[in-house]
Design a protein around this motif. Structure first.
Motif, PDB file in Angstrom:
ATOM      1  N   GLU A 104       0.829  -1.206   0.000  1.00 49.92           N
ATOM      2  CA  GLU A 104       0.000   0.000   0.000  1.00 49.92           C
ATOM      3  C   GLU A 104       0.867   1.261   0.000  1.00 49.92           C
ATOM      4  OE1 GLU A 104      -2.614  -0.671   3.320  1.00 49.92           O
ATOM      5  OE2 GLU A 104      -3.996  -1.861   2.095  1.00 49.92           O
ATOM      6  N   HIS A 105       2.008   1.199   0.666  1.00 50.38           N
ATOM      7  CA  HIS A 105       2.954   2.327   0.662  1.00 50.38           C
ATOM      8  C   HIS A 105       3.496   2.552  -0.751  1.00 50.38           C
ATOM      9  CE1 HIS A 105       6.003   5.056   2.182  1.00 50.38           C
ATOM     10  NE2 HIS A 105       6.924   4.346   1.543  1.00 50.38           N
ATOM     11  N   VAL A 106       3.883   1.474  -1.421  1.00 47.11           N
ATOM     12  CA  VAL A 106       4.370   1.578  -2.805  1.00 47.11           C
ATOM     13  C   VAL A 106       3.262   2.105  -3.709  1.00 47.11           C
ATOM     14  CG1 VAL A 106       5.205   0.256  -4.807  1.00 47.11           C
ATOM     15  CG2 VAL A 106       6.134  -0.208  -2.521  1.00 47.11           C
ATOM     16  N   LEU A 107       2.050   1.606  -3.527  1.00 49.88           N
ATOM     17  CA  LEU A 107       0.917   2.064  -4.322  1.00 49.88           C
ATOM     18  C   LEU A 107       0.711   3.568  -4.155  1.00 49.88           C
ATOM     19  CD1 LEU A 107      -1.594   1.572  -6.092  1.00 49.88           C
ATOM     20  CD2 LEU A 107      -2.826   0.990  -3.990  1.00 49.88           C
ATOM     21  N   ARG A 145       1.072   6.368  -7.097  1.00 48.83           N
ATOM     22  CA  ARG A 145      -0.071   7.218  -7.473  1.00 48.83           C
ATOM     23  C   ARG A 145       0.335   8.683  -7.623  1.00 48.83           C
ATOM     24  NH1 ARG A 145      -4.859   4.513  -3.857  1.00 48.83           N
ATOM     25  NH2 ARG A 145      -5.587   3.110  -5.506  1.00 48.83           N
ATOM     26  N   GLN A 146       1.423   9.070  -6.959  1.00 48.55           N
ATOM     27  CA  GLN A 146       1.912  10.438  -7.085  1.00 48.55           C
ATOM     28  C   GLN A 146       2.552  10.685  -8.452  1.00 48.55           C
ATOM     29  OE1 GLN A 146       1.229  12.634  -4.585  1.00 48.55           O
ATOM     30  NE2 GLN A 146       0.165  10.863  -3.728  1.00 48.55           N
ATOM     31  N   ARG A 196      -7.036   5.640 -10.059  1.00 47.34           N
ATOM     32  CA  ARG A 196      -8.020   4.955  -9.212  1.00 47.34           C
ATOM     33  C   ARG A 196      -8.009   3.444  -9.377  1.00 47.34           C
ATOM     34  NH1 ARG A 196     -11.012   9.316 -11.030  1.00 47.34           N
ATOM     35  NH2 ARG A 196     -12.055   8.018 -12.576  1.00 47.34           N
ATOM     36  N   SER A 197      -7.456   2.949 -10.479  1.00 49.42           N
ATOM     37  CA  SER A 197      -7.460   1.505 -10.715  1.00 49.42           C
ATOM     38  C   SER A 197      -6.352   0.775  -9.958  1.00 49.42           C
ATOM     39  CB  SER A 197      -7.332   1.205 -12.207  1.00 49.42           C
ATOM     40  OG  SER A 197      -6.004   1.398 -12.655  1.00 49.42           O
ATOM     41  N   GLY A 198      -5.473   1.503  -9.290  1.00 46.84           N
ATOM     42  CA  GLY A 198      -4.369   0.878  -8.562  1.00 46.84           C
ATOM     43  C   GLY A 198      -4.856   0.052  -7.384  1.00 46.84           C
ATOM     44  N   ALA A 199      -4.169  -1.060  -7.143  1.00 45.47           N
ATOM     45  CA  ALA A 199      -4.533  -1.935  -6.023  1.00 45.47           C
ATOM     46  C   ALA A 199      -3.293  -2.634  -5.472  1.00 45.47           C
ATOM     47  CB  ALA A 199      -5.541  -2.980  -6.478  1.00 45.47           C
ATOM     48  N   ALA A 256       1.851  -7.662  -4.317  1.00 48.57           N
ATOM     49  CA  ALA A 256       1.786  -7.109  -5.669  1.00 48.57           C
ATOM     50  C   ALA A 256       1.087  -5.760  -5.635  1.00 48.57           C
ATOM     51  CB  ALA A 256       1.039  -8.057  -6.594  1.00 48.57           C
ATOM     52  N   VAL A 257       1.536  -4.896  -6.521  1.00 46.77           N
ATOM     53  CA  VAL A 257       0.866  -3.626  -6.768  1.00 46.77           C
ATOM     54  C   VAL A 257       0.540  -3.629  -8.244  1.00 46.77           C
ATOM     55  CG1 VAL A 257       1.097  -1.115  -6.797  1.00 46.77           C
ATOM     56  CG2 VAL A 257       2.123  -2.443  -4.944  1.00 46.77           C
TER      57      VAL A 257
END
Length: 117
Positions: free
Chosen positions: A32-35, A39-40, A51-54, A65-66
């Motif tokens: 989640e930190h990498v995500l 996103r930045q 928004r599609s990132g997970a 996985a990201v």
């Protein structure tokens, strides 16, 4: 000299289980930190790609996985010739991995330490 006695309660299985659960939790927090970092940098047109990132974790394999789930995510990630807004770029996921690796390791280690208290 008097004989001394000691009692030891072995909780190896419980400790191993707690460590694996903590590692999986740390992997998810790290992903989640990498995500969030990626996103930045995601190129933005309408925000759909961002928004599609997970983030996800396979607890059995202890692997995280990201991912970005749009039909064009790979193309945008790999197109080094495309123009993007300032601060946004191709390789938006790949480029943050070396920068966040130390943070991810610290997040996982903290979760394991917490489980061993």
């Amino acid at each position: 000299m008097t004989a001394q006695r000691a009692r030891l309660n072995w909780t190896g299985t419980a400790a191993t289980t707690a460590i694996r659960q903590a590692a999986a939790r740390g992997l998810l927090l790290g992903a989640e930190h990498v995500l969030q970092a990626s996103r930045q940098r995601v190129p933005i047109a309408e925000g759909t790609l961002e928004r599609s990132g997970a983030a996800s974790v396979d607890e059995q394999q202890l692997a995280a996985a990201v991912s970005y789930d749009t039909p064009y995510a790979r193309r945008v990630h790999e197109d080094l010739n495309a123009r993007h807004s300032p601060g946004r770029s191709a390789k938006y996921l790949e480029s943050v991995l070396p920068q966040t690796a130390g943070d991810v390791q610290a997040i996982i280690a903290a979760q394991i330490r917490r489980a061993l208290r």
